[in-house]
Each structure stands twice: as structure tokens, then as C-alpha cells.
Motif scaffolding. Structure first.
Motif, mmCIF file in Angstrom:
data_model
loop_
_atom_site.group_PDB
_atom_site.id
_atom_site.type_symbol
_atom_site.label_atom_id
_atom_site.label_comp_id
_atom_site.label_asym_id
_atom_site.label_seq_id
_atom_site.Cartn_x
_atom_site.Cartn_y
_atom_site.Cartn_z
ATOM 1 N N PRO A 29 0.813 -1.223 0.000
ATOM 2 C CA PRO A 29 0.000 0.000 0.000
ATOM 3 C C PRO A 29 0.848 1.277 0.000
ATOM 4 C CG PRO A 29 -0.880 -1.588 1.567
ATOM 5 C CD PRO A 29 0.446 -2.119 1.110
ATOM 6 N N TRP A 30 1.969 1.250 0.742
ATOM 7 C CA TRP A 30 2.808 2.453 0.788
ATOM 8 C C TRP A 30 3.448 2.706 -0.570
ATOM 9 C CZ3 TRP A 30 2.683 5.972 4.495
ATOM 10 C CH2 TRP A 30 3.610 7.017 4.437
ATOM 11 N N LEU A 31 3.823 1.649 -1.262
ATOM 12 C CA LEU A 31 4.402 1.768 -2.603
ATOM 13 C C LEU A 31 3.420 2.436 -3.551
ATOM 14 C CD1 LEU A 31 6.577 0.986 -4.753
ATOM 15 C CD2 LEU A 31 5.391 -1.199 -4.964
ATOM 16 N N VAL A 32 2.168 1.970 -3.547
ATOM 17 C CA VAL A 32 1.170 2.528 -4.458
ATOM 18 C C VAL A 32 0.793 3.946 -4.051
ATOM 19 C CG1 VAL A 32 -1.155 2.229 -5.389
ATOM 20 C CG2 VAL A 32 0.290 0.227 -4.982
ATOM 21 N N LEU A 33 0.622 4.161 -2.764
ATOM 22 C CA LEU A 33 0.214 5.494 -2.289
ATOM 23 C C LEU A 33 1.289 6.532 -2.574
ATOM 24 C CD1 LEU A 33 -2.066 6.986 -0.800
ATOM 25 C CD2 LEU A 33 -0.885 6.483 1.343
ATOM 26 N N SER A 38 -3.013 8.150 -4.749
ATOM 27 C CA SER A 38 -4.438 7.844 -4.881
ATOM 28 C C SER A 38 -4.885 6.799 -3.866
ATOM 29 C CB SER A 38 -4.734 7.332 -6.296
ATOM 30 O OG SER A 38 -6.048 6.816 -6.384
ATOM 31 N N PRO A 39 -5.779 7.153 -2.930
ATOM 32 C CA PRO A 39 -6.340 6.147 -2.024
ATOM 33 C C PRO A 39 -7.137 5.072 -2.767
ATOM 34 C CG PRO A 39 -6.737 8.352 -1.168
ATOM 35 C CD PRO A 39 -6.225 8.506 -2.578
ATOM 36 N N VAL A 40 -7.788 5.457 -3.893
ATOM 37 C CA VAL A 40 -8.595 4.482 -4.639
ATOM 38 C C VAL A 40 -7.704 3.424 -5.276
ATOM 39 C CG1 VAL A 40 -10.184 4.173 -6.576
ATOM 40 C CG2 VAL A 40 -10.464 6.118 -5.032
ATOM 41 N N LEU A 41 -6.589 3.844 -5.900
ATOM 42 C CA LEU A 41 -5.661 2.877 -6.486
ATOM 43 C C LEU A 41 -5.013 2.005 -5.408
ATOM 44 C CD1 LEU A 41 -3.798 4.790 -9.362
ATOM 45 C CD2 LEU A 41 -5.372 2.855 -9.559
ATOM 46 N N THR A 42 -4.774 2.601 -4.258
ATOM 47 C CA THR A 42 -4.230 1.818 -3.147
ATOM 48 C C THR A 42 -5.214 0.731 -2.743
ATOM 49 O OG1 THR A 42 -3.024 3.773 -2.359
ATOM 50 C CG2 THR A 42 -3.289 1.956 -0.806
ATOM 51 N N GLY A 43 -6.487 1.094 -2.639
ATOM 52 C CA GLY A 43 -7.511 0.109 -2.312
ATOM 53 C C GLY A 43 -7.685 -0.925 -3.402
ATOM 54 N N LEU A 44 -7.570 -0.518 -4.676
ATOM 55 C CA LEU A 44 -7.699 -1.459 -5.787
ATOM 56 C C LEU A 44 -6.587 -2.507 -5.743
ATOM 57 C CD1 LEU A 44 -8.964 -2.337 -8.499
ATOM 58 C CD2 LEU A 44 -7.441 -0.691 -9.624
ATOM 59 N N ASP A 241 -11.633 -3.660 9.061
ATOM 60 C CA ASP A 241 -10.205 -3.750 9.375
ATOM 61 C C ASP A 241 -9.345 -3.532 8.134
ATOM 62 O OD1 ASP A 241 -10.201 -4.180 12.144
ATOM 63 O OD2 ASP A 241 -10.621 -6.313 11.909
ATOM 64 N N GLN A 242 -9.789 -4.072 6.999
ATOM 65 C CA GLN A 242 -9.033 -3.891 5.764
ATOM 66 C C GLN A 242 -9.071 -2.443 5.305
ATOM 67 O OE1 GLN A 242 -6.989 -5.743 4.350
ATOM 68 N NE2 GLN A 242 -6.817 -5.194 2.189
ATOM 69 N N ALA A 243 -10.232 -1.813 5.401
ATOM 70 C CA ALA A 243 -10.317 -0.389 5.062
ATOM 71 C C ALA A 243 -9.374 0.425 5.940
ATOM 72 C CB ALA A 243 -11.757 0.092 5.226
ATOM 73 N N TYR A 244 -9.324 0.057 7.213
ATOM 74 C CA TYR A 244 -8.457 0.752 8.180
ATOM 75 C C TYR A 244 -6.980 0.545 7.839
ATOM 76 C CZ TYR A 244 -6.288 1.631 12.791
ATOM 77 O OH TYR A 244 -5.492 2.063 13.818
ATOM 78 N N GLY A 245 -6.572 -0.712 7.694
ATOM 79 C CA GLY A 245 -5.157 -1.001 7.530
ATOM 80 C C GLY A 245 -4.603 -0.679 6.159
ATOM 81 N N ALA A 246 -5.416 -0.875 5.109
ATOM 82 C CA ALA A 246 -4.920 -0.707 3.743
ATOM 83 C C ALA A 246 -5.008 0.737 3.247
ATOM 84 C CB ALA A 246 -5.695 -1.608 2.787
ATOM 85 N N VAL A 247 -5.962 1.515 3.770
ATOM 86 C CA VAL A 247 -6.164 2.858 3.224
ATOM 87 C C VAL A 247 -6.258 3.927 4.316
ATOM 88 C CG1 VAL A 247 -7.656 4.322 1.810
ATOM 89 C CG2 VAL A 247 -7.298 1.942 1.164
ATOM 90 N N LEU A 248 -7.204 3.770 5.258
ATOM 91 C CA LEU A 248 -7.470 4.844 6.212
ATOM 92 C C LEU A 248 -6.232 5.197 7.039
ATOM 93 C CD1 LEU A 248 -11.015 3.743 7.474
ATOM 94 C CD2 LEU A 248 -10.478 5.515 5.794
ATOM 95 N N LEU A 249 -5.573 4.184 7.593
ATOM 96 C CA LEU A 249 -4.395 4.459 8.424
ATOM 97 C C LEU A 249 -3.216 4.987 7.608
ATOM 98 C CD1 LEU A 249 -3.118 4.430 11.214
ATOM 99 C CD2 LEU A 249 -2.568 2.007 10.874
ATOM 100 N N THR A 253 -1.647 8.671 8.215
ATOM 101 C CA THR A 253 -0.215 8.825 8.500
ATOM 102 C C THR A 253 0.419 9.837 7.556
ATOM 103 O OG1 THR A 253 -0.109 6.516 9.246
ATOM 104 C CG2 THR A 253 1.969 7.590 8.715
ATOM 105 N N ARG A 254 0.124 9.704 6.274
ATOM 106 C CA ARG A 254 0.686 10.639 5.292
ATOM 107 C C ARG A 254 0.182 12.054 5.512
ATOM 108 N NH1 ARG A 254 -1.724 10.622 -0.588
ATOM 109 N NH2 ARG A 254 -3.350 11.566 0.734
ATOM 110 N N ASP A 255 -1.128 12.215 5.720
ATOM 111 C CA ASP A 255 -1.698 13.549 5.905
ATOM 112 C C ASP A 255 -1.234 14.207 7.188
ATOM 113 O OD1 ASP A 255 -2.975 13.076 3.557
ATOM 114 O OD2 ASP A 255 -5.008 12.994 4.385
ATOM 115 N N SER A 256 -0.799 13.397 8.163
ATOM 116 C CA SER A 256 -0.279 13.947 9.415
ATOM 117 C C SER A 256 1.179 14.367 9.293
ATOM 118 C CB SER A 256 -0.417 12.915 10.543
ATOM 119 O OG SER A 256 -1.776 12.569 10.743
ATOM 120 N N GLY A 257 1.749 14.170 8.126
ATOM 121 C CA GLY A 257 3.122 14.590 7.888
ATOM 122 C C GLY A 257 4.169 13.564 8.279
ATOM 123 N N HIS A 258 3.772 12.315 8.413
ATOM 124 C CA HIS A 258 4.704 11.275 8.839
ATOM 125 C C HIS A 258 4.955 10.284 7.701
ATOM 126 C CE1 HIS A 258 4.467 12.688 12.987
ATOM 127 N NE2 HIS A 258 3.144 12.733 12.854
ATOM 128 N N GLY A 259 5.903 9.391 7.931
ATOM 129 C CA GLY A 259 6.287 8.426 6.914
ATOM 130 C C GLY A 259 5.973 7.003 7.326
#
Length: 412
Positions: A29-33, A38-44, A241-249, A253-259
Motif C-alpha cells: 500500500p505504501w508503494l502505491v500510495l 491515490s487512495p482508490v488505487l491503493t484500495g484497488l 479492518d481492511q479499510a483501516y489497515g490498507a487505506v485509512l491508516l 499517517t501521510r496527511d499527518s506529515g509522517h512516513g
């Protein structure tokens, strides 16, 4: 062979394969994001792995019963070494893109589904060899799962930051190789519970067909009200849980300025705390009131960790909430696994266990898409709150069913 050797081998193989899998669930997910934003491509991308995972897990049950759990686990893990190794190879030559990544993660799902189902089907045999209560084995297995997830998550964040998400998957390939070798050397072949498949030369009716085996497993599963309730509830919570781990979290993390280091640390905090819960469940699991522990644990595990991110709380509060949620989650799988294994006859172990697990995972492929769509439609904070509220409802819904009271009763 010493009585405890198969369990030690099982524990080591699970630790390695789950550590590697946790790394890939963060790296991909981090690679795609990071590449697309794109959160949608990450979810795809997450969906492209989980759809074949669920299908292969369900369809592999009869093979596990007939060929043997050990053989399936070794074959799938050995093939996973090659498939997972394609990601760092493509990355090395500058060919890694989302279109190139999608068929690779599809193949990863095809192989990982039967492998996970086969290892799960080994658990009752491992318990019998060790001559210990099933809750103790499932509790120890749960602790192993969480220990592996903790190590994998913590290591993944640092490794991805150091060498990049593509090259980090070299470690995942190595863990699959080691797991296959350990299962081959340390676990005796489990007894087959069904005859070989009929061939065109067999007389009609002499041996049941593959589809007959699937139908037999399905009939048993749908006829057990407790198993149906568990499948429905776990499938719904797995979606969230998948929505949380694969996209939401990752997006939070990215929007909070972290890596990726913080992403790995957050997941490690959750799974690390769950080790303590699973360890306690392993020691006293057979004496715990199942339904009460299940209810309290799910209430602490679900909604709070979504809500604390929706509020954009300080990192200290986030980690504290996840530690409590993780500790509570450690009690869940040992209890649920013991209930499931108790209710499945040995001759149907492979196909019903695989089908049960596959149905529990049936909605996971859509979790990433749901998370991405919610972020795009209502924003990250609202998406976290709505998903957490849905998690709470899914957790409490089975309690309204009279049939779910059978959850408390251990079958002889």
C-alpha cells in the motif's frame, strides 16, 4: 519424534510467514500510495490480492483433505518465494508500476490463501500431538501471530524507509522460503481424511467428486447456527479492518506529515499489546466465559481506534488507545478458533475450515475500495468515524440472535 517438536516447527513457520506477510501488507500500500497519491488505487491493489486469496482459500479445502495440509503449505510457500521475488526484481530494473504490480499481487493472493488454510487445518492435529487443550494451542498460535505481526510491522517501517518498499519484499520472499523448509523438516505429514479424486476411469459413485466435497463442507457450515453467526460477524469486521489497515491508516499517517516508520510503529503497538492478551488466553482460555470475554474484547478492539484517529488526537493518545485495543484483540482469535475447531468433524476439517476462513475473508477485498471511496466522498475524519461505527454495529449484532448462545458451550 519428541511430542513438542511439531508444535515448535509450526510456531517457527508461522512466525516467519506472518512476519513477512505483515511486511508486504505495509510495503505494497505504501508503494502505491507514494507513487500515485491515490487512495482508490491503493484500495484497488489491496483488492487484487485479497479477491484471489479468498477464492483460493475456499476452493483449496478439498485439496487439503485429500493431498494433506503439509504438502499444500510447502508447495504454496515455495511458489510464493518466486512470485514475491518478482517485485524487488521489477523494482531493480525500473519496471515496477501499478499495472505491473497488479498481476503479481493477484498471484500472491492465489498462493497465500491455500497456504494459510493448510496451516490452520493443522492446528487440531498439533493440539492432539502435544496433548493440550485446544484453547491453549489456539492461544499460543494467536500470540505467535501477534508477535510475528509486531516484528513484521516494526521492521517493515524501518526497512521501507531504508531501502524502499519494493526492495523490502526481498525479506518477505526469504521468510516464505524458510517457512517451507521448516514445515517440510519439522511437521509430520497429517493424516489424509478423504480418498483421492476420481478419474475418468473410475466407476460412477465410487469416489466423491471435488464439487461434492465442496458441497458437503458448505452444507455442514450453513447448518451450524453458531458458525454462521461467527462468519457473518467476522466478515463484516474484517471489511472494516481492511479499510483501516490498507487505506485509512496509511492516508492518516501521510496527511499527518509522517512516513512509513510511524505507520509501522502504530501497527506494531497494536499487535505488540495483543501478544499479552493472547498469552493470557493461552494460559486460562479453557476457563474463560467465552461470550462475555468476546463481547468486551470486541468493544475495546473496534470503535476506539477509529475514533481516536478521526479526532486527530495527539500521538500519545493514539498509541495508548491502540495498546488497549490490541490487548483486547489478543483474546478474540483463541476463543473464536477454539469454537470453530470444536464444531467441525475431523473428516471435514480441511474443507470446512478453509470455507469458514474464506467466508470470513470474503469482504476483505472490498475493504480498501470502501476506505478509498469514503475518503473521496466524505473526507478522512468522517470516513474513520463512519467505519468505526459500522464496526461497532457488526460486533454487537450477533448478540441479538438466540442461536449465538451456543457460542458459550464447548462441544464434546
Amino acid at each position: 519424534m519428541r511430542r513438542g517438536r511439531p508444535f515448535l516447527a509450526f510456531a517457527a513457520a508461522e512466525t516467519l510467514s506472518l512476519s513477512g506477510t505483515r511486511l508486504s501488507t505495509i510495503a505494497i500500500p505504501w508503494l502505491v500510495l507514494s507513487a500515485t497519491g491515490s487512495p482508490v488505487l491503493t484500495g484497488l491493489t489491496a483488492m487484487m490480492e485479497m479477491l484471489p486469496y479468498v477464492a483460493a482459500k475456499a476452493l483449496g479445502g478439498p485439496l487439503i483433505d485429500r493431498v494433506g495440509a503439509k504438502s499444500i503449505a510447502i508447495a504454496c510457500d515455495a511458489a510464493s518465494v518466486i512470485v514475491v521475488g518478482l517485485v524487488p526484481l521489477l523494482d531493480l530494473f525500473g519496471l515496477l508500476s501499478v499495472p505491473m504490480l497488479l498481476p503479481v499481487v493477484f498471484a500472491m493472493g492465489v498462493l497465500r490463501g491455500p497456504s494459510d488454510a493448510a496451516k490452520q487445518a493443522m492446528v487440531p492435529d498439533i493440539a492432539a500431538l502435544a496433548d493440550v487443550p485446544l484453547e491453549r494451542v489456539t492461544g499460543v498460535a494467536g500470540a505467535i501471530e501477534r508477535l510475528a505481526s509486531t516484528a513484521g510491522a516494526a521492521g517493515a517501517g524501518a526497512l521501507i524507509g531504508l531501502i524502499g518498499p519494493g526492495q523490502a519484499l526481498l525479506v518477505n520472499a526469504a521468510t516464505f522460503a524458510a517457512a517451507a523448509l521448516i514445515v517440510a523438516a519439522g511437521i509430520p505429514g497429517t493424516r489424509r481424511t478423504a480418498e483421492p479424486f476420481a478419474t475418468s476411469g473410475d466407476r460412477p459413485g465410487m469416489v466423491s467428486s471435488y464439487l461434492d466435497d465442496l458441497r458437503e463442507g458448505w452444507r455442514f457450515l450453513r447448518g451450524d447456527a453458531v458458525l454462521v453467526s461467527i462468519v457473518t460477524m467476522v466478515a463484516a469486521t474484517n471489511l472494516m479492518d481492511q479499510a483501516y489497515g490498507a487505506v485509512l491508516l496509511p492516508v492518516w499517517t501521510r496527511d499527518s506529515g509522517h512516513g512509513p516508520e510511524l505507520l509501522g510503529a502504530i501497527l506494531a503497538a497494536f499487535t505488540g499489546a495483543s501478544i499479552a492478551g493472547a498469552a493470557i488466553a493461552a494460559v486460562i482460555g479453557e476457563r474463560m466465559p467465552r461470550l462475555m470475554v468476546y463481547t468486551v474484547a470486541f468493544l475495546l478492539t473496534g470503535f476506539p481506534r477509529f475514533f481516536v484517529l478521526a479526532l486527530d488526537a495527539p500521538l500519545g493518545s493514539v498509541f495508548a488507545t491502540l495498546a488497549v485495543a490490541g490487548f483486547a484483540s489478543g483474546f478474540l482469535n483463541p476463543i473464536l478458533s477454539a469454537v470453530i475447531f470444536e464444531r467441525i468433524p475431523k473428516p471435514l476439517a480441511g474443507r470446512v475450515t478453509a470455507m469458514n476462513a474464506a467466508l470470513c475473508f470474503a469482504l476483505i477485498p472490498f475493504g480498501g475500495l470502501v476506505g478509498g471511496a469514503l475518503i473521496g466522498g466524505i473526507g478522512l475524519a468522517a470516513a474513520l468515524f463512519v467505519t468505526g461505527l459500522a464496526y461497532l454495529c457488526a460486533t454487537l449484532a450477533p448478540l441479538a440472535l438466540k442461536s449465538f448462545r451456543g457460542f458459550e458451550k464447548a462441544l464434546a
